[in-house]
Motif scaffolding. Structure first.
Motif, short mmCIF file in Angstrom:
data_model
loop_
_atom_site.label_atom_id
_atom_site.label_comp_id
_atom_site.label_asym_id
_atom_site.label_seq_id
_atom_site.Cartn_x
_atom_site.Cartn_y
_atom_site.Cartn_z
N ILE A 182 5.09 1.01 9.52
CA ILE A 182 5.33 2.27 8.81
C ILE A 182 6.63 2.85 9.37
O ILE A 182 6.78 3.01 10.58
CB ILE A 182 4.16 3.25 9.02
N THR A 187 9.80 9.76 4.71
CA THR A 187 8.54 9.32 4.10
C THR A 187 7.61 8.70 5.12
O THR A 187 6.39 8.95 5.13
CB THR A 187 8.82 8.31 2.97
N ALA A 191 3.85 9.97 6.39
CA ALA A 191 2.65 9.13 6.39
C ALA A 191 2.03 9.07 7.79
O ALA A 191 0.81 9.15 7.93
CB ALA A 191 3.02 7.72 5.92
#
Length: 242
Positions: A182, A187, A191
């Motif tokens: 990730i 963004t 998350a």
């Protein structure tokens, strides 16, 4: 040395003891955390708990005496949680645009957190009330205690599970997110923050806020959503299956 002993005896018998001990230990732990470059293993909340608990055991100071002073800091937990609303307000437009996806993620994440805890507890043969106490482990401790009481768990045990869950999430989150690849762009941080807030409530949100403003904002949102959803839905779900 005798003066130090006299000072210790005086402080340990007054509310000043809990307040002074908590502030001093946390400031030292936070300084060590900063010096370690914000490494997850140096989490100041974790080491403050370890040092304070060890100190109370070593000096045989009972918890009520300690909490008589620490309650002043405990009171500030409410305003601190409310303060998490500020970064959310700054990002209100993007949150409105993503609300449907965020709500779905919160529902699935909360269900996974509670469901896996209950399933694992049942699989290893834990007593029924202990299994129920595990269900709200990913909700902030005060709310977890209230939910636990409603569904037949042990509120004090739920608080312990909630604190442990938060610490484990704050310590392991970075490594897990890295393993899942990730990213660390806006963004990615959103998350990561939402995942931490969902699984590790306030302690995870505090860790996210230390790392990145976007991560902290989404962690605060996830924390709030879990509190509302768990308080509303968890007692209803467990009532259906009892």
């Amino acid at each position: 040395m005798p003066r130090f002993v006299e000072l210790w005896i005086y402080l340990s018998a007054t509310p000043l003891f809990g307040l002074t001990a908590t502030l001093v230990v946390y400031l030292l732990a936070n300084a060590a955390y900063t010096r370690a470059g914000g490494a997850p293993w140096a989490n100041p909340v974790l080491w403050s708990v370890v040092v304070l608990a060890g100190g109370l055991l070593a000096t045989r100071v009972d918890y009520p005496t300690y909490f008589a002073g620490a309650q002043f800091i405990h009171f500030l937990l409410g305003p601190a949680v409310v303060a998490l609303a500020w970064p959310l307000w700054q990002r209100r437009a993007e949150l409105r645009a993503r609300f449907g996806r965020l709500l779905l993620a919160a529902l699935l994440g909360g269900a996974a957190a509670a469901g896996t805890a209950v399933a694992l507890g049942w699989a290893v043969g834990l007593p029924h009330d202990v299994v129920l106490s595990l269900a709200p482990k990913s909700v902030t401790a005060p709310v977890a205690m209230g939910i636990s009481e409603k569904i037949g768990g042990i509120p004090a045990l739920s608080a312990v599970f909630a604190v442990l869950t938060g610490m484990i999430g704050a310590l392991s989150g970075k490594y897990l997110f890295d393993a899942l690849r990730i990213g660390t762009d806006a963004t990615g941080f959103a998350a990561r923050g939402f995942g931490l807030g969902t699984a590790a409530h306030g302690i995870g949100a505090a860790r996210a806020l230390h790392v990145d403003a976007d991560a902290g904002a989404y962690a605060g949102l996830a924390l709030g959503m879990q509190v509302v959803l768990a308080a509303l839905l968890m007692p209803l779900v467990f009532k259906l299956f009892q």
